[in-house]
Enzyme design. Structure first.
Site, PDB file in Angstrom:
ATOM      1  N   GLY A  17      -7.449   2.356  -9.900  1.00  0.00           N
ATOM      2  CA  GLY A  17      -8.273   1.349 -10.592  1.00  0.00           C
ATOM      3  C   GLY A  17      -9.441   1.188  -9.535  1.00  0.00           C
ATOM      4  N   THR A  18      -9.872  -0.416  -9.417  1.00  0.00           N
ATOM      5  CA  THR A  18     -10.709  -0.677  -8.554  1.00  0.00           C
ATOM      6  C   THR A  18     -10.323  -0.541  -7.090  1.00  0.00           C
ATOM      7  OG1 THR A  18     -11.353  -2.540 -10.143  1.00  0.00           O
ATOM      8  CG2 THR A  18     -12.059  -2.765  -7.806  1.00  0.00           C
ATOM      9  N   VAL A  19      -9.232  -0.663  -6.520  1.00  0.00           N
ATOM     10  CA  VAL A  19      -8.639  -0.374  -5.394  1.00  0.00           C
ATOM     11  C   VAL A  19      -8.796   0.844  -5.283  1.00  0.00           C
ATOM     12  CG1 VAL A  19      -7.068  -0.757  -3.502  1.00  0.00           C
ATOM     13  CG2 VAL A  19      -7.996  -2.834  -5.171  1.00  0.00           C
ATOM     14  N   VAL A  38      -6.825  10.284  13.401  1.00  0.00           N
ATOM     15  CA  VAL A  38      -5.147  10.535  13.183  1.00  0.00           C
ATOM     16  C   VAL A  38      -4.711  11.893  13.987  1.00  0.00           C
ATOM     17  CG1 VAL A  38      -3.716  11.279  11.479  1.00  0.00           C
ATOM     18  CG2 VAL A  38      -5.128   9.433  10.891  1.00  0.00           C
ATOM     19  N   ILE A 138      -8.554  -8.946   5.275  1.00  0.00           N
ATOM     20  CA  ILE A 138      -8.206  -9.799   6.471  1.00  0.00           C
ATOM     21  C   ILE A 138      -7.001  -9.190   7.154  1.00  0.00           C
ATOM     22  CG2 ILE A 138      -7.444 -12.044   7.518  1.00  0.00           C
ATOM     23  CD1 ILE A 138      -8.974 -13.119   5.081  1.00  0.00           C
ATOM     24  N   LYS A 207       2.241 -14.279  -2.218  1.00  0.00           N
ATOM     25  CA  LYS A 207       1.785 -13.987  -0.908  1.00  0.00           C
ATOM     26  C   LYS A 207       2.482 -15.050   0.131  1.00  0.00           C
ATOM     27  CE  LYS A 207      -2.831 -12.435  -2.701  1.00  0.00           C
ATOM     28  NZ  LYS A 207      -4.227 -13.125  -3.022  1.00  0.00           N
TER      29      LYS A 207
END
Length: 435
Positions: A17-19, A38, A138, A207
């Site tokens: 989806g969006t992410v 990496v 964040i 959260k």
């Protein structure tokens, strides 16, 4: 031992989806840089979705509707951005039990089944990373479980839901009511078509459970979190806060509490509260997030930024993917669950808080004395009292010193029964001040 140099790190995506689409885009566009960071190429081997025709930007050969087969295909990393409990829980347990490392942004799943996921990861030696589950871009969870691992955290208090912060910031700035401001947030894309999870505090509570678990080395589930939303707030509540030099925020508060016997417990709660305008969280406006951390040695720390959005959350997901990939290349492992403290979760009634109480009262002699007597009977001390208006418009505004939430609630219930009190107009907790 480190794996043989050169083999790519394979990634299976659950959800696009969006992410998820942003994660795929970044993995493609930044492929060269990520390989350099990496030490191996990062290669997406499949993307599980429900409706492949809705993802024209993803190579058709990568799309599949069989998520279980994709997990069973043996990728190095499974990235889960489906959300919700099932099928995500079953798929991630399947991956972890097979030794496949997991990166997830699923706060609801972690808040309910985090220990189960950790146990599966520990049994197989896989990694479990979830930076994107709280506060979007964040960097917050990694500092809590790594950078501050040697410190003793006393309190974590923050704004962790962008929708409610946008609504409250707009109400404060414009004086508008809750319903009209929420409608505007929906039109601007800051609120979902069904904003229940946000405005009723479910999102923030999940959260808070994750933050408390990490900060206090104690297993805290979403059901342990006292939760109140913002749907009952009125423009008058926000205006009253402004009059007192405060603003209203929906706060997630996780704190270590010590009672009179020296026994420690953890208080975890989500509710609207008045905070002083000079507090660092007061200036956090719009859909931004911020979390204020108080630690014994480090002192006061604040983490601020975009708490949601496709690109922002994808940044956190990709950071975890890089960390997992580096661990695999070096033959190491990421942090494990730390729940050794096993502190009890303190009931809300026993939690020390402060109240702002607004009363519609009869303007006659002795009313203030009656009100003060009720506070005294419940051993609640008054810090501020102010009378506004006269006659039919008379009101009393009181702010208390710290007392148990149960004592404060009992005080308010008793006030509502006084003949001189026509209505308890509003009750709100006060945070962020020394008492």
């Amino acid at each position: 031992m480190p794996e043989e140099t050169g083999a790519p790190i394979t990634i299976a995506m659950l959800g696009c989806g969006t992410v998820g689409s942003e994660v795929v885009r970044l993995l493609t566009e930044q492929a060269a840089d990520l390989t350099a960071r990496v030490g191996r190429p990062l290669v997406v081997t499949g993307v599980a979705v429900r409706r492949p025709h809705r993802h024209p930007d993803v190579a058709p050969e990568l799309l599949t509707t069989d998520a279980e087969a994709l997990v069973d295909s043996g990728p190095d990393v499974v990235v889960e951005v489906i959300g919700g409990i099932e099928p995500a829980r079953g798929l991630l347990l399947r991956a972890l039990k097979s030794g496949t490392s997991v990166v997830t942004a699923n706060k609801a799943l972690l808040a309910e089944y985090g220990p189960e996921l950790y146990a599966a990861a520990d049994a197989s030696g896989a990694d479990l990373y979830f930076e994107a589950s709280v506060a979007g871009a964040i960097p917050l969870l990694r500092p809590l479980r790594e950078s501050l691992a040697g410190d003793r955290i006393a309190r974590v208090m923050g704004i962790v839901n962008g929708t409610t912060n946008y609504v409250l910031s707009a109400m404060d700035a414009t004086g508008a009511g809750y319903a009209e401001t929420l409608d505007e947030a929906g039109r601007l894309g800051y609120a979902e078509a069904d904003p229940t999870a946000d405005v009723d505090g479910f999102d923030a509570a999940a959260k808070a459970a994750i933050l408390a678990s990490l900060a206090f080395h104690t297993r805290v589930r979403a059901e342990d979190v006292h939760r109140e939303g913002i749907s009952g707030l009125r423009a008058a509540d926000v205006a009253a806060a402004r009059t007192l030099g405060r603003t209203v925020k929906l706060l997630a508060i996780c704190e270590r509490v010590v009672d009179g016997t020296g026994t420690e417990s953890v208080s975890v709660r989500v509710h609207p509260a008045m905070i002083p305008r000079q507090h660092p969280l007061a200036s956090v406006g719009g859909a931004f997030n911020a979390v204020f951390v108080e630690a014994e040695a480090a002192g006061q720390l604040m983490f601020y930024g975009q708490g949601a959005g496709g690109a922002q959350t994808a940044s956190a997901v990709l950071g975890d993917v890089v960390a997992v990939a580096r661990n695999r290349v070096a033959g190491g492992r990421g942090p494990r669950e730390s729940a050794y403290a096993e502190l009890p979760v303190r009931p809300m009634g026993q939690t020390p808080t402060r109240y702002h109480v607004s009363l519609d009262v009869a303007d006659k002699t002795g009313v203030l004395s009656q009100v003060a007597t009720v506070f005294a009977e419940h051993e609640v001390s008054i810090a501020v009292v102010r009378q506004e208006g006269r006659s039919d418009d008379a009101s009393l505004v009181l702010v208390t010193h710290t007392a148990s939430d149960a004592a404060l609630r009992s005080t308010v219930d008793r006030l509502a029964g006084l003949p001189a009190v026509r209505e308890v107009v509003s009750v709100m907790r006060v945070e962020g001040e020394e008492t």
